[in-house]
Write an enzyme that holds these catalytic residues in place. Structure first.
Site, PDB file in Angstrom:
ATOM      1  N   ASP A   1     -25.977  64.760  14.152  1.00  0.00           N
ATOM      2  CA  ASP A   1     -24.649  64.961  13.587  1.00  0.00           C
ATOM      3  C   ASP A   1     -23.823  63.684  13.729  1.00  0.00           C
ATOM      4  O   ASP A   1     -23.589  63.223  14.847  1.00  0.00           O
ATOM      5  CB  ASP A   1     -23.955  66.114  14.314  1.00  0.00           C
ATOM      6  CG  ASP A   1     -22.667  66.550  13.647  1.00  0.00           C
ATOM      7  OD1 ASP A   1     -22.183  65.838  12.750  1.00  0.00           O
ATOM      8  OD2 ASP A   1     -22.129  67.620  14.024  1.00  0.00           O
TER       9      ASP A   1
ATOM     10  N   CYS B   1     -18.912  60.225   7.088  1.00  0.00           N
ATOM     11  CA  CYS B   1     -20.061  60.943   7.644  1.00  0.00           C
ATOM     12  C   CYS B   1     -21.325  60.766   6.807  1.00  0.00           C
ATOM     13  O   CYS B   1     -22.416  60.599   7.357  1.00  0.00           O
ATOM     14  CB  CYS B   1     -19.739  62.419   7.831  1.00  0.00           C
ATOM     15  SG  CYS B   1     -19.238  63.275   6.325  1.00  0.00           S
TER      16      CYS B   1
ATOM     17  N   HIS C   1     -20.687  63.336  13.236  1.00  0.00           N
ATOM     18  CA  HIS C   1     -19.272  63.633  13.454  1.00  0.00           C
ATOM     19  C   HIS C   1     -18.857  63.539  14.920  1.00  0.00           C
ATOM     20  O   HIS C   1     -18.008  64.308  15.381  1.00  0.00           O
ATOM     21  CB  HIS C   1     -18.943  65.029  12.922  1.00  0.00           C
ATOM     22  CG  HIS C   1     -19.172  65.189  11.458  1.00  0.00           C
ATOM     23  ND1 HIS C   1     -20.406  65.547  10.945  1.00  0.00           N
ATOM     24  CD2 HIS C   1     -18.345  65.042  10.403  1.00  0.00           C
ATOM     25  CE1 HIS C   1     -20.308  65.614   9.625  1.00  0.00           C
ATOM     26  NE2 HIS C   1     -19.086  65.309   9.268  1.00  0.00           N
TER      27      HIS C   1
END
Length: 531
Positions: free
Chosen positions: A369, A192, A371
């Site tokens: 993000d 990440c 993820h």
């Protein structure tokens, strides 16, 4: 998964039922993954090709004794059936990877939305009137219509959503070639921060090629649209997930280099400091037209940037802004940083979860993000990528998170395309400090105490960091670069730590005994600014 033209179905009844039941979800997953119709057939399976065949079974299952007319009629029926629905080989049930990614992504979306909403309620922010000003990478927007409380961003104006969707969004990927020498074909769970670093770098590349305001039409044949489309595709290809020569900043190269310079095995989590060092080294190895300068002590040594002719530079400032959470004294600087015209964003995150920050509204920052898992984009031999091919590199839904919930370890990015932009950045940062703001960076006219004089012969001289938290190295040497180095007398007013909590603001180095006078267009006089 292989598509064949068998007359007899190979899939079991359970697999066939699963295929039928998951068809709508797979179609949605296919769209969210940015897959091209040319690459996916029915239910997200690979489209049939001319050489798709199964030699384990004859093309004509009828016995040779059957009349020729009957055999010909059966072949036509078999061909029509094949055109209507591809068959699955016995090698596996329906390919559920896209469905799995969509389910996981949806669950994460719900979790993040719920946790952010609960935190806002507990902190009393839901009762506050939303801020009417929004900043996105140095650009200001006056919000006539406020975002709704759900956080889905549906209340943002069209210009905000349009600019936000042009940000390159680097996320988890799956089903790419293994990262040698490991067997990893996905970075889910460990990549990440590398993806957040890629996202920051991608915005710097867009600033480099396009400037702050830009856009193009994918279907246009106008010269300028074609040029911008080719440049955009070229930027995204630098982050494709393979070892191709054009994939300069791929997860493969970043993870492999991280093993060499950071001592981290492929599959281990990287922090902001290590990510910044990896980006710098990859840019150096590729002799990229964008130079990358990193600092972990908060001091930007201008002589190191302008040792030769000035080159467009991305300055990465890695810093710790607290212990468990960001110290509130740094909130104003985080916000001010995102208002600067040189801002390329911030790679940071919430605790144990990396994010990329592109702007802010009030006491909340807007983020991308990483993820969310997407299938790796397949390379096209002709290099002609469509908007649908690269759709998974774009996000049109801004998310917000409170400054109070951020992890203190961050990397701030600033793109300076010209010498004037670098001078302007220094002026703005020093003006913030003069106004009493706690800043994280300062500028020195000379070289660093351990200044780079030549390119390294190997990457082993880069600073090593093996801690799980990826805290900054205890010694400054090597933070700026690597290679043959020489010690210079430090400046008399040199600051050892750009964010020393014992002072109201870090000291800004001035001229000292260790300063080297620059020549040419990067002379010392040019760094003297009237504020």
């Amino acid at each position: 998964m292989t598509v064949v033209n068998d007359a007899e179905p190979r899939a079991s009844p359970v697999a066939a039922a699963a295929t039928t039941a998951t068809a709508p979800l797979l179609e949605d997953a296919k769209a969210s993954a940015g897959s091209s119709p040319c690459e996916l057939g029915v239910h997200g399976l690979p489209a049939a090709t001319g050489d798709s065949s199964d030699t384990s079974q004859p093309a004509n299952p009828l016995p040779p004794s059957s009349p020729p007319q009957q055999q010909q009629q059966h072949q036509h029926q078999q061909q029509d059936s094949t055109e209507r629905m591809p068959r699955l080989t016995i090698e596996g049930a329906p390919d559920l990877s896209l469905l799995r990614n969509q389910v996981v992504n949806t669950l994460r979306e719900w979790y993040v939305l719920a946790s952010d909403s609960i935190a806002s309620m507990l902190e009393g922010r839901l009762l506050q009137e939303p801020a009417k000003d929004l900043w996105l990478l140095g650009k200001h927007y006056a919000l006539a219509q406020q975002p709704d409380d759900s956080g889905w961003g549906t209340g943002y104006s069209a210009d905000v959503l349009s600019d936000f969707s042009r940000l390159v969004w680097c996320t988890y990927r799956s089903q790419y070639p293994p990262i040698s020498p490991s067997a990893f074909t996905t970075d889910v769970g460990w990549g990440c921060m590398l993806r957040a670093g890629q996202t920051l770098l991608a915005q710097a590349l867009q600033l480099h090629y396009f400037g702050r305001d830009w856009g193009f039409s994918w279907d246009s044949v106008l010269g300028e649209d074609v040029r911008r489309r080719e440049l955009y595709v070229g930027i995204v290809k630098q982050f494709f997930d393979d070892y191709s020569s054009s994939s300069i900043f791929s997860i493969h190269r970043m993870a492999s280099l991280g093993k060499k310079v950071e001592g981290k095995a492929i599959g281990e989590w990287f922090g902001p400091y290590g990510t910044a060092a990896i980006i710098r080294e990859l840019a150096r190895q590729a002799d990229h037209e964008l130079s990358v300068y990193t600092t972990t002590d908060g001091v930007v040594y201008l002589a190191d940037i302008c040792e030769h002719d000035f080159k467009p530079t991305l300055i990465l400032v890695a810093s710790m802004l607290g212990i468990d959470r960001v110290n509130p004294v740094y909130y104003p600087f985080i916000q001010a940083s995102l208002t600067l015209p040189q801002s390329a964003g911030v790679a940071g995150g919430r605790p144990s979860s990396a994010l990329y920050f592109a702007g802010f509204q009030g006491d909340e920052v807007l983020y991308l993000d990483p993820h969310f898992t997407r299938t790796a984009v397949a390379r096209r031999p002709d290099g002609n990528y469509t908007q649908l091919d690269l759709a998974s590199y774009s996000c049109n839904t801004p998310r917000r998170i409170a400054l109070s919930r951020l992890d203190p370890c961050m990397v701030f990015g600033y793109y300076c395309g010209t010498l004037e932009a670098l001078i302007d950045l220094r002026s703005r940062i020093e003006l913030l400090a003069d106004d009493g703001m706690r800043t994280i960076m300062s500028f020195d006219n000379g070289h660093a105490p351990m200044a780079v004089l030549s390119a390294p012969s190997s990457s082993s001289q880069l600073p090593s960091n093996n801690t799980a938290s990826d805290s900054p190295p205890s010694a400054v040497p090597g933070a700026i670069g690597s290679g043959l180095v020489v010690k210079l007398p430090p400046s008399s007013s040199e600051s050892e730590d750009g964010c020393d909590s014992s002072s109201s603001s870090p000291s800004r180095p001035k001229s000292g005994s260790g300063e080297i006078v620059l020549e040419g267009e990067c002379s010392e006089e040019e760094w003297v600014t009237d504020l």
